[in-house]
Design an enzyme around this catalytic site. Structure first.
Site, PDB file in Angstrom:
ATOM      1  N   LYS A  48      41.205  -6.524  -5.191  1.00  0.00           N
ATOM      2  CA  LYS A  48      41.015  -5.310  -4.470  1.00  0.00           C
ATOM      3  C   LYS A  48      42.102  -5.128  -3.389  1.00  0.00           C
ATOM      4  O   LYS A  48      42.222  -4.065  -2.976  1.00  0.00           O
ATOM      5  CB  LYS A  48      39.541  -5.075  -3.881  1.00  0.00           C
ATOM      6  CG  LYS A  48      38.553  -5.498  -4.820  1.00  0.00           C
ATOM      7  CD  LYS A  48      38.620  -3.977  -5.797  1.00  0.00           C
ATOM      8  CE  LYS A  48      37.317  -3.977  -6.583  1.00  0.00           C
ATOM      9  NZ  LYS A  48      37.174  -2.736  -7.512  1.00  0.00           N
ATOM     10  N   ASP A  49      42.903  -6.036  -3.120  1.00  0.00           N
ATOM     11  CA  ASP A  49      44.127  -5.870  -2.310  1.00  0.00           C
ATOM     12  C   ASP A  49      44.938  -4.974  -2.688  1.00  0.00           C
ATOM     13  O   ASP A  49      45.528  -4.240  -1.990  1.00  0.00           O
ATOM     14  CB  ASP A  49      44.812  -7.240  -2.111  1.00  0.00           C
ATOM     15  CG  ASP A  49      44.320  -8.383  -1.256  1.00  0.00           C
ATOM     16  OD1 ASP A  49      43.068  -7.934  -0.747  1.00  0.00           O
ATOM     17  OD2 ASP A  49      44.696  -9.468  -1.075  1.00  0.00           O
TER      18      ASP A  49
END
Length: 346
Positions: A48-49
């Site tokens: 998700k970064d």
């Protein structure tokens, strides 16, 4: 300080370029070659970064986000952590609506990263005012100068992985990948990665992993939303009780469903065989590979890439807790912990 390739301006420079690691012991009896794209090597410990940085920087570029604004998002934990991390570096406030299904570890991490957290009941319909979707929308309306990321319906979710995860896997396998296996929640990871890979080679087979209790597999097969498919399940960040537009169902060849229990045990098995401490959804993805192998999906020359989305530290109170596993009824005559690995000296 003079810059070199070992010095980074900030933590955001470490996002992406995660390693592809060959799986050896856990796949020793399977046909084919198996590789894990280990997203826990991102600084926020999850895939998700990638979307957090991409979506926020696109919003900045378009003038949607301005200094001092508030970023709002719905999350099962990982996206929230990534958004909070990016917000710290870029100077935004962060408000998160989180599913109560998220582990206590994840919620504590979000608070530690400076986010304001609203915990919302997990097992309510998406249009219920208490759902994390509706709470996030309400907060967006109430907070002046706020931007709602809305990962489930944001095309940039797909775009982030099209421009990063897909090219990385293609280059790391030297174009020899034959199968991609990935969990589907928002659908951004599998859709963006699949889109890029299929542009390079349309014969690559893309297999999505879904949970029992989720609507995604049936929707993929029928294009019909069936509420009867929905019931509570335990895996976080996998499956959905709605149809996210961030999922490109045409880029996915098929879906396979996995159970809560088998996914939990497989996550623990990954740690014990490969030394990779990964999350619950990684166990689900690996369990899917085991089921596909049993179905005769792979041959000896196949190169299968599985995406392991996050780190095991987010699940210490869940799949890596013997107490939690026992409470769920996951230890039985077939799956049980017999090793006494902890000894106390009197």
């Amino acid at each position: 300080m003079k810059q070199n390739n070992q010095v980074f301006d900030n933590v955001l420079d470490l996002i992406g370029n995660t390693p592809l690691i060959r799986l050896n012991k856990i796949t020793s009896k399977f046909k084919g070659n198996f590789f894990a794209k280990v997203e826990a090597f991102n600084p926020g410990h999850s895939s998700k970064d990638r979307i957090a940085l991409h979506i926020i920087e696109e919003a900045e570029r378009k003038g949607i986000l301005n200094p001092g604004d508030t970023i709002i998002e719905t999350t099962s934990g990982n996206t929230g952590f990534s958004i909070a991390m990016v917000s710290i570096i870029k100077g935004y406030d962060c408000v998160l609506a989180v599913s109560s299904k998220s582990s206590a570890d994840k919620i504590d991490m979000l608070k530690t990263m400076g986010a304001k957290v609203y915990v919302c009941p997990a097992h309510v319909s998406a249009d219920d005012p208490r759902s994390y979707y509706q709470v996030a929308k309400r907060l967006h309306e109430e907070i002046k100068g706020s931007v709602y990321i809305n990962q489930y319906f944001n095309e940039l979710n797909i775009d982030a992985h099209y421009h990063s995860t897909g090219p990385e896997i293609w280059n790391q396998t030297e174009g020899k990948i034959t199968h991609l296996v990935a969990c589907s929640g928002t659908g951004g990871t599998i859709s963006g990665t699949a889109k890029y890979l299929k542009e390079q080679n349309p014969n690559i087979k893309v297999i999505g992993v879904d949970a029992f209790g989720s609507v995604l597999k049936k929707y993929h097969e029928t294009r019909e939303f069936d509420e009867k498919e929905i019931y509570p399940y335990r895996i976080e960040g996998l499956g959905k009780n709605l149809i996210p537009t961030a999922t490109d169902f045409d880029a996915i060849d098929e879906f396979i469903k996995v159970t809560d229990e088998e996914s939990a045990h497989t996550a623990r098995l990954i740690a014990k065989t490969e030394g990779l401490f990964v999350g619950y959804t990684s166990g689900a993805a690996m369990q899917a590979i085991a089921q596909l192998n049993e179905q005769g999906e792979f041959n000896e020359n196949d190169n299968v890439v599985v995406i392991f989305p996050d780190h095991g530290s987010r699940y210490m109170s869940k799949v890596y807790s013997d107490k939690w596993m026992n409470e769920q009824g996951f230890f039985d005559s077939v799956n049980h912990e017999t090793e006494k690995t902890v000894q106390y000296v009197k």
